[in-house]
Write a protein that holds these residues in place. Structure first.
Motif, mmCIF file in Angstrom:
data_model
loop_
_atom_site.group_PDB
_atom_site.id
_atom_site.type_symbol
_atom_site.label_atom_id
_atom_site.label_comp_id
_atom_site.label_asym_id
_atom_site.label_seq_id
_atom_site.Cartn_x
_atom_site.Cartn_y
_atom_site.Cartn_z
ATOM 1 N N VAL A 1 25.575 31.444 39.321
ATOM 2 C CA VAL A 1 26.144 32.202 38.199
ATOM 3 C C VAL A 1 27.290 31.364 37.641
ATOM 4 O O VAL A 1 28.266 31.084 38.348
ATOM 5 C CB VAL A 1 26.641 33.589 38.641
ATOM 6 N N THR A 2 27.130 30.934 36.398
ATOM 7 C CA THR A 2 28.132 30.026 35.831
ATOM 8 C C THR A 2 28.750 30.581 34.552
ATOM 9 O O THR A 2 28.040 31.125 33.704
ATOM 10 C CB THR A 2 27.512 28.644 35.516
ATOM 11 N N THR B 241 32.850 36.063 36.023
ATOM 12 C CA THR B 241 31.646 35.584 36.717
ATOM 13 C C THR B 241 31.484 36.280 38.068
ATOM 14 O O THR B 241 30.384 36.702 38.439
ATOM 15 C CB THR B 241 31.758 34.043 36.902
ATOM 16 N N ARG B 242 32.583 36.432 38.791
ATOM 17 C CA ARG B 242 32.518 37.057 40.116
ATOM 18 C C ARG B 242 32.087 38.529 40.014
ATOM 19 O O ARG B 242 31.443 39.064 40.928
ATOM 20 C CB ARG B 242 33.873 36.929 40.819
ATOM 21 N N LYS B 243 32.461 39.162 38.911
ATOM 22 C CA LYS B 243 32.049 40.571 38.697
ATOM 23 C C LYS B 243 30.531 40.633 38.491
ATOM 24 O O LYS B 243 29.858 41.549 38.961
ATOM 25 C CB LYS B 243 32.786 41.165 37.498
ATOM 26 N N ILE C 22 27.489 35.195 49.721
ATOM 27 C CA ILE C 22 28.154 34.726 48.500
ATOM 28 C C ILE C 22 28.977 33.478 48.795
ATOM 29 O O ILE C 22 29.660 33.408 49.827
ATOM 30 C CB ILE C 22 29.038 35.855 47.918
ATOM 31 N N GLU D 251 24.514 41.022 43.380
ATOM 32 C CA GLU D 251 24.417 41.315 44.829
ATOM 33 C C GLU D 251 23.860 42.731 45.039
ATOM 34 O O GLU D 251 22.960 42.947 45.864
ATOM 35 C CB GLU D 251 25.798 41.198 45.476
ATOM 36 N N ASP E 252 31.923 31.858 46.876
ATOM 37 C CA ASP E 252 32.846 32.095 45.768
ATOM 38 C C ASP E 252 33.801 30.899 45.688
ATOM 39 O O ASP E 252 34.623 30.688 46.599
ATOM 40 C CB ASP E 252 33.611 33.402 46.024
ATOM 41 N N SER F 70 29.096 31.745 42.982
ATOM 42 C CA SER F 70 29.970 32.138 41.881
ATOM 43 C C SER F 70 30.698 30.892 41.389
ATOM 44 O O SER F 70 31.555 30.341 42.095
ATOM 45 C CB SER F 70 30.960 33.209 42.375
ATOM 46 N N ASN G 81 38.264 35.897 37.418
ATOM 47 C CA ASN G 81 37.115 35.563 36.560
ATOM 48 C C ASN G 81 36.078 36.684 36.479
ATOM 49 O O ASN G 81 35.886 37.451 37.421
ATOM 50 C CB ASN G 81 36.484 34.243 37.017
ATOM 51 N N VAL H 158 28.460 38.468 39.719
ATOM 52 C CA VAL H 158 27.896 38.191 41.057
ATOM 53 C C VAL H 158 27.823 39.490 41.870
ATOM 54 O O VAL H 158 26.819 39.756 42.536
ATOM 55 C CB VAL H 158 28.726 37.115 41.795
#
Ligand SMILES: Cc1cc2nc3c(=O)[nH]c(=O)nc-3n(C[C@H](O)[C@H](O)[C@H](O)COP(=O)(O)O)c2cc1C
Length: 181
Positions: free
Chosen positions: A74-75, A15-17, A35, A23, A37, A6, A13, A19
């Protein structure tokens, strides 16, 4: 081992969602990813001395890259590029073994129209330079505020399909290269 990276340390953010969604897709395909993060990076990792002397608290993050038989990056898009925190983390990775011959695929997340095309192109250049093995199918999530709600639900069926198609393809790519996810 499949590792999902992440790529930002911005609190809250999106982005983490994404990810979390990715997952769940891999789990439904029978693979349990780990992960990394960047929001969880210890503060001491950001001290200048960390280039030469890695703090012990950083090691679990590095290990999850070093042990990855496949890496999904994931950026988000920040100022037309990928976040400085992601570059800094990459710069802390042991050279050359962290990325050399490492299978990798990319997902971009952006508030704007272009879905993080630019950060992914920049990352491709970096990973190619480091002799990683690039999986060609990317997913660009544009106007992410409209597509992902505050609870992290993905509202766009087409994006969902693309993420699943990428995950299935990446697992095939790993198998073709003799890498067990
Ligand atoms: C420092 C910063 C710069 C940004 N620059 C861009 C940009 O150049 N293009 C864009 O589409 N969105 C830009 N955004 C918005 C992000 O794409 C948006 O926050 C999106 O949710 C993904 O980032 P996140 O994972 O941090 O939430 C920027 C956000 C931040 C925090």
């Amino acid at each position: 081992m499949l590792t999902l990276l992440s790529g930002t340390n911005r609190p809250g953010n999106t982005t983490r969602k994404v990810v979390a969604h990715v997952e769940a897709i891999y789990r439904s395909l029978g693979v349990t990813p780990v992960i990394v993060d960047l929001l969880e990076l210890p503060l001491e990792a950001f001290t200048p001395g960390s280039y030469a002397n890695k703090p012990a608290s950083l090691q679990p993050f590095l290990d999850r890259i070093l042990a990855a038989t496949g890496l999904v990056v994931v950026t988000p898009e920040y100022n037309g590029g990928f976040p400085g925190a992601l570059k800094y983390f990459i710069d802390l990775l042991p050279f050359p073994q962290s990325l050399q011959a490492r299978p990798v695929c990319f997902i971009g997340v952006a508030a704007g129209e272009w879905g993080a095309i630019r950060p992914i192109e920049q990352l491709q250049g970096l990973f190619l330079y480091r002799n990683a093995w690039l999986y060609p199918e990317k997913v660009y999530i544009r106007q992410c505020m409209k597509v992902i709600d505050s609870d992290g639900n993905l509202l766009d069926e087409e994006i969902s399909k693309r993420l699943r198609s990428q995950a299935e393809g990446f697992l095939r790519f790993l198998a073709q290269h003799g890498c067990k996810a």
